[in-house]
Design a protein around this motif. Structure first.
Motif, PDB file in Angstrom:
ATOM      1  N   TYR A   6       0.825  -1.208   0.000  1.00 50.27           N
ATOM      2  CA  TYR A   6       0.000   0.000   0.000  1.00 50.27           C
ATOM      3  C   TYR A   6       0.860   1.260   0.000  1.00 50.27           C
ATOM      4  CZ  TYR A   6      -3.918  -3.066   1.085  1.00 50.27           C
ATOM      5  OH  TYR A   6      -4.867  -4.048   1.035  1.00 50.27           O
ATOM      6  N   SER A   7       0.313   2.280  -0.593  1.00 50.96           N
ATOM      7  CA  SER A   7       0.947   3.594  -0.605  1.00 50.96           C
ATOM      8  C   SER A   7      -0.177   4.634  -0.605  1.00 50.96           C
ATOM      9  CB  SER A   7       1.848   3.743  -1.836  1.00 50.96           C
ATOM     10  OG  SER A   7       2.560   4.958  -1.781  1.00 50.96           O
ATOM     11  N   ALA A   8       0.131   5.860  -0.961  1.00 53.94           N
ATOM     12  CA  ALA A   8      -0.882   6.921  -1.012  1.00 53.94           C
ATOM     13  C   ALA A   8      -0.470   7.945  -2.053  1.00 53.94           C
ATOM     14  CB  ALA A   8      -1.061   7.581   0.357  1.00 53.94           C
ATOM     15  N   ALA A   9      -1.437   8.728  -2.506  1.00 51.87           N
ATOM     16  CA  ALA A   9      -1.182   9.752  -3.523  1.00 51.87           C
ATOM     17  C   ALA A   9      -1.956  11.010  -3.176  1.00 51.87           C
ATOM     18  CB  ALA A   9      -1.581   9.252  -4.910  1.00 51.87           C
ATOM     19  N   ILE A  10      -1.474  12.137  -3.707  1.00 52.16           N
ATOM     20  CA  ILE A  10      -2.091  13.441  -3.478  1.00 52.16           C
ATOM     21  C   ILE A  10      -3.092  13.736  -4.572  1.00 52.16           C
ATOM     22  CG2 ILE A  10      -1.675  15.919  -3.288  1.00 52.16           C
ATOM     23  CD1 ILE A  10      -0.634  14.394  -0.927  1.00 52.16           C
ATOM     24  N   TYR A  16      -5.270  10.032  -0.885  1.00 49.14           N
ATOM     25  CA  TYR A  16      -6.060   8.799  -0.877  1.00 49.14           C
ATOM     26  C   TYR A  16      -5.105   7.615  -0.931  1.00 49.14           C
ATOM     27  CZ  TYR A  16      -5.127   8.969  -5.900  1.00 49.14           C
ATOM     28  OH  TYR A  16      -4.513   9.047  -7.125  1.00 49.14           O
ATOM     29  N   VAL A  17      -5.580   6.448  -0.459  1.00 45.90           N
ATOM     30  CA  VAL A  17      -4.760   5.244  -0.403  1.00 45.90           C
ATOM     31  C   VAL A  17      -4.679   4.613  -1.784  1.00 45.90           C
ATOM     32  CG1 VAL A  17      -4.559   2.939   0.608  1.00 45.90           C
ATOM     33  CG2 VAL A  17      -5.307   4.863   2.013  1.00 45.90           C
ATOM     34  N   VAL A  18      -3.494   4.146  -2.131  1.00 47.44           N
ATOM     35  CA  VAL A  18      -3.253   3.487  -3.414  1.00 47.44           C
ATOM     36  C   VAL A  18      -2.762   2.067  -3.152  1.00 47.44           C
ATOM     37  CG1 VAL A  18      -1.868   3.501  -5.526  1.00 47.44           C
ATOM     38  CG2 VAL A  18      -2.704   5.643  -4.586  1.00 47.44           C
ATOM     39  N   SER A  19      -3.365   1.122  -3.838  1.00 46.12           N
ATOM     40  CA  SER A  19      -2.933  -0.272  -3.780  1.00 46.12           C
ATOM     41  C   SER A  19      -1.959  -0.520  -4.926  1.00 46.12           C
ATOM     42  CB  SER A  19      -4.136  -1.204  -3.882  1.00 46.12           C
ATOM     43  OG  SER A  19      -3.716  -2.550  -4.000  1.00 46.12           O
ATOM     44  N   VAL A  20      -0.732  -0.915  -4.602  1.00 48.19           N
ATOM     45  CA  VAL A  20       0.301  -1.181  -5.605  1.00 48.19           C
ATOM     46  C   VAL A  20       0.419  -2.691  -5.782  1.00 48.19           C
ATOM     47  CG1 VAL A  20       2.717  -0.858  -6.254  1.00 48.19           C
ATOM     48  CG2 VAL A  20       1.516   0.924  -4.970  1.00 48.19           C
ATOM     49  N   GLN A  21      -0.016  -3.184  -6.939  1.00 54.51           N
ATOM     50  CA  GLN A  21       0.024  -4.608  -7.246  1.00 54.51           C
ATOM     51  C   GLN A  21       1.133  -4.880  -8.253  1.00 54.51           C
ATOM     52  OE1 GLN A  21      -3.957  -4.957  -8.759  1.00 54.51           O
ATOM     53  NE2 GLN A  21      -4.824  -5.477  -6.750  1.00 54.51           N
ATOM     54  N   SER A  38       1.809   8.965 -14.363  1.00 56.46           N
ATOM     55  CA  SER A  38       2.631   9.915 -15.107  1.00 56.46           C
ATOM     56  C   SER A  38       3.970   9.271 -15.474  1.00 56.46           C
ATOM     57  CB  SER A  38       2.868  11.172 -14.279  1.00 56.46           C
ATOM     58  OG  SER A  38       3.653  10.870 -13.139  1.00 56.46           O
ATOM     59  N   ALA A  39       4.780  10.027 -16.240  1.00 56.70           N
ATOM     60  CA  ALA A  39       6.090   9.512 -16.652  1.00 56.70           C
ATOM     61  C   ALA A  39       6.988   9.257 -15.455  1.00 56.70           C
ATOM     62  CB  ALA A  39       6.741  10.499 -17.617  1.00 56.70           C
ATOM     63  N   SER A  40       6.903  10.105 -14.422  1.00 56.51           N
ATOM     64  CA  SER A  40       7.753   9.922 -13.246  1.00 56.51           C
ATOM     65  C   SER A  40       7.442   8.616 -12.523  1.00 56.51           C
ATOM     66  CB  SER A  40       7.585  11.107 -12.290  1.00 56.51           C
ATOM     67  OG  SER A  40       6.235  11.215 -11.855  1.00 56.51           O
ATOM     68  N   VAL A  41       6.189   8.164 -12.565  1.00 51.90           N
ATOM     69  CA  VAL A  41       5.833   6.889 -11.941  1.00 51.90           C
ATOM     70  C   VAL A  41       6.321   5.723 -12.803  1.00 51.90           C
ATOM     71  CG1 VAL A  41       3.942   5.474 -11.064  1.00 51.90           C
ATOM     72  CG2 VAL A  41       3.837   7.954 -10.833  1.00 51.90           C
ATOM     73  N   LYS A  42       6.217   5.865 -14.115  1.00 51.44           N
ATOM     74  CA  LYS A  42       6.686   4.810 -15.013  1.00 51.44           C
ATOM     75  C   LYS A  42       8.195   4.604 -14.901  1.00 51.44           C
ATOM     76  CE  LYS A  42       3.012   5.373 -18.460  1.00 51.44           C
ATOM     77  NZ  LYS A  42       2.682   5.709 -19.871  1.00 51.44           N
ATOM     78  N   GLU A  43       8.914   5.666 -14.582  1.00 49.90           N
ATOM     79  CA  GLU A  43      10.370   5.556 -14.448  1.00 49.90           C
ATOM     80  C   GLU A  43      10.779   4.797 -13.191  1.00 49.90           C
ATOM     81  OE1 GLU A  43      11.417   9.615 -14.351  1.00 49.90           O
ATOM     82  OE2 GLU A  43      11.245   9.934 -16.517  1.00 49.90           O
ATOM     83  N   ALA A  44       9.839   4.587 -12.278  1.00 53.78           N
ATOM     84  CA  ALA A  44      10.178   3.962 -10.995  1.00 53.78           C
ATOM     85  C   ALA A  44      10.776   2.580 -11.184  1.00 53.78           C
ATOM     86  CB  ALA A  44       8.942   3.893 -10.107  1.00 53.78           C
ATOM     87  N   LEU A  73      -7.929   7.948 -10.906  1.00 53.53           N
ATOM     88  CA  LEU A  73      -7.251   9.147 -10.432  1.00 53.53           C
ATOM     89  C   LEU A  73      -5.802   9.146 -10.887  1.00 53.53           C
ATOM     90  CD1 LEU A  73      -8.649   9.390  -6.782  1.00 53.53           C
ATOM     91  CD2 LEU A  73      -9.371  10.686  -8.782  1.00 53.53           C
ATOM     92  N   ARG A  74      -5.318  10.321 -11.297  1.00 53.16           N
ATOM     93  CA  ARG A  74      -3.965  10.450 -11.819  1.00 53.16           C
ATOM     94  C   ARG A  74      -2.932  10.336 -10.702  1.00 53.16           C
ATOM     95  NH1 ARG A  74      -1.460   9.924 -16.727  1.00 53.16           N
ATOM     96  NH2 ARG A  74       0.248  11.425 -16.995  1.00 53.16           N
ATOM     97  N   LYS A  75      -1.868   9.550 -10.945  1.00 53.17           N
ATOM     98  CA  LYS A  75      -0.788   9.410  -9.983  1.00 53.17           C
ATOM     99  C   LYS A  75       0.461  10.090 -10.521  1.00 53.17           C
ATOM    100  CE  LYS A  75      -3.515   5.749  -8.977  1.00 53.17           C
ATOM    101  NZ  LYS A  75      -4.601   5.286  -9.873  1.00 53.17           N
ATOM    102  N   ASN A  76       1.061  10.927  -9.687  1.00 51.73           N
ATOM    103  CA  ASN A  76       2.252  11.670 -10.083  1.00 51.73           C
ATOM    104  C   ASN A  76       3.309  11.567  -9.002  1.00 51.73           C
ATOM    105  OD1 ASN A  76       1.205  13.329 -12.571  1.00 51.73           O
ATOM    106  ND2 ASN A  76      -0.364  13.592 -10.990  1.00 51.73           N
TER     107      ASN A  76
END
Length: 526
Positions: A6-10, A16-21, A38-44, A73-76
């Motif tokens: 689990y994580s969270a995003a603004i 709000y809570v984000v489930s990372v699978q 977003s691109a910054s998340v894809k680079e992770a 919801l958009r994640k950045n």
């Protein structure tokens, strides 16, 4: 193998809570990141793979799919590096006994495995707490901020080797271990983290000499949460008074501190050595600021709070108001009237309440001496252009419009001190307690300055003599209904300062005296 952390995003000024699978399967060696990212998340995944390599844990030639829910919801941002790292590791090594399934992970990952701080940690931590999480893993630099959560266990790490040791996950190159700082820290909320040693600015109203009228106006504005406009020549103490207004406002509650700290965290304005904003802010943006800077704008697909939000619970001071851009000033109409900002940015809708105290200052003309034509040498065109930098609707939204006189030498050299901020604060607190009792059952009204037409009619009832007086004033000064209601709200606050339940003639007369500036500014025709 499928794993989930689990994580969270603004989103706007909340989180709000984000489930990372993370799913590892046979197929062509590739990685995909899904979930409106977003691109910054894809680079992770690239940062994760290199960090794993430097630990001696090479990614196998597998198909790795990463999904972040909810997908609407958009994640950045880079705060998903740490949860993607843990999810990938658990997917590759499913036999690990992982005891932190109900924990959140927040942090940016360096290629060397360093866990770096991210912005917006406090609102994300509070979102995890509300969702029922047990704890959260954060960077060492975000520890103070995260510990404002009263229930979550906060575990801070400086490097992924510390994280893996805590989670008891084996990894390859033991000699690569690198600890930055004092090592992992585990615990719940600690008051020592919340109370930083903030510098005391020592701004007291007792230093304001010869401006009792301005100090009285500031007291009324603070007591009833009224917008205040000062006008007067340079050196009359307009800025001096404005800077001291936060010092007479009541101390913030713990909830108010958390709400303000959330905004500063999202805006990346929270000092690294402080985990909680303790004092009411005083924001004084330059006159060249744009509309987006005042209301809020977008950066990398994320809302960045503007000066209105950063001044929450405190004072927003606009010095030399006519010099601000016309569109920036006019953009304040809605927030001043509705006490809420509504933004449409990049096909996204954001709305947040405005609870700062508006204070502005201006000169009556470019040189500052109008209407004294013996000292004012501005041309009629210059005066007209300067004064019309403020429209009539904006001026009407200012509850108090105060013209400050020049300071005499006798006042400046006197050894007698003015009334102290401590005394004024006690008066403000008494008045606000009366308002709290009055508006106890109101949903959207906290202070007299928030009253709408219905509330004014209900709580500002006048006697026969007072009603006749206001009728005469209305006709004599040709008031608009907005200005008429402003006077009644001011009179209500003045009565509260005197702990009077009913508004009398003295209260109304004083309230009317704070509306004379309009006649001076808009009566000049050259």
């Amino acid at each position: 193998m499928l794993s989930k952390v689990y994580s969270a995003a603004i989103h706007g000024l909340n989180a709000y809570v984000v489930s990372v699978q993370v799913d590892e399967s046979n197929g062509l060696p590739r990685s995909m990141t899904l979930g409106n990212v977003s691109a910054s998340v894809k680079e992770a995944i690239e940062r994760v793979s290199i960090a794993l390599k430097n630990l001696g844990l090479e990614l196998p030639p597998k198909k790795i799919t990463i999904n972040l829910q909810p997908a609407d919801l958009r994640k950045n941002g880079s705060s998903f590096d740490l949860p993607i790292f843990m999810g990938t590791l658990l997917a590759l090594y499913p036999s690990c006994d992982f005891p932190y399934e109900n924990y959140g992970f927040l942090g940016e990952l360096g290629l060397d495995g360093e866990i770096r701080p991210v912005s917006g940690v406090l609102p994300m931590v509070l979102a995890l707490e509300e969702a029922g999480m047990e704890g959260v893993f954060v960077s060492k630099d975000n520890e103070r901020e995260a510990r404002n959560s009263e229930r979550l266990k906060v575990i801070s790490c400086s490097h992924i080797t510390e994280l893996l040791d805590i989670c008891k996950i084996p990894y390859g190159k033991k000699e690569k271990r690198k600890y930055i700082g004092a090592g992992p820290s585990v615990g719940s909320n600690d008051e020592s983290y919340a109370n930083g040693n903030e510098e005391d600015q020592n701004l007291d109203f007792q230093d304001v000499l010869g401006q009792s009228y301005g100090v009285r106006a500031a007291l009324i504005a603070a007591a009833g949460h009224h917008a205040l406009l000062f006008s007067g020549p340079a050196g009359t103490g307009k800025t001096m008074i404005a800077k001291r207004i936060p010092g007479i406002l009541p101390k913030m509650s713990k909830q108010e501190k958390l709400e303000l700290t959330k905004i500063y965290s999202i805006a990346s304005c929270l000092p690294s050595e402080k985990g909680l904003i303790e004092k009411r802010p005083f924001r004084a943006p330059h006159s060249a600021v744009s509309q987006n800077t005042l209301l809020g704008g977008m950066s990398s697909g994320r809302l960045i709070p503007g000066e209105l939000a950063l001044a929450g619970k405190g004072v927003l001071f606009l010095d030399e108001l006519p010099l601000f851009k016309k569109e920036s000033i006019e953009a304040l109409r809605g927030p001043m009237e509705e006490k809420r900002v509504t933004l449409h940015r990049l096909q996204q809708f954001f709305s947040y309440p405005v609870d700062c105290l508006f204070v502005a200052a201006m000169n009556p003309c470019p040189c500052g001496y109008f209407p004294d034509r013996n000292r004012c040498h501005c041309t009629p065109g210059q005066i007209r252009a300067y004064q019309r930098g403020i429209s009539k609707p904006i001026l009407e939204r200012m509850d108090l419009c105060v013209s400050l006189p020049s300071i005499t030498l006798q006042d400046a050299l006197t050894k007698e001190k003015g009334i102290s901020s401590a005394v004024l604060r006690k008066q403000v607190e008494k008045a606000r307690k009366m308002q709290e009792r009055r508006f106890f059952q109101e949903e959207k009204i906290r202070w007299n300055g928030d009253m709408n037409v219905r509330a004014v009619n209900e709580y500002c009832e006048l006697g026969k003599e007072e009603a006749e007086y206001m009728e005469n004033i209305f006709k004599l000064k040709n008031l608009s209904m907005r200005t008429y209601h402003k006077i009644l709200k001011l009179a209500r606050t003045i009565a509260d300062l005197e702990e009077e339940e009913k508004i009398n003639m003295n209260h109304l007369a004083e309230a009317v005296s704070y509306r004379g500036l309009e006649e001076v500014l808009f009566s000049f025709e050259g």
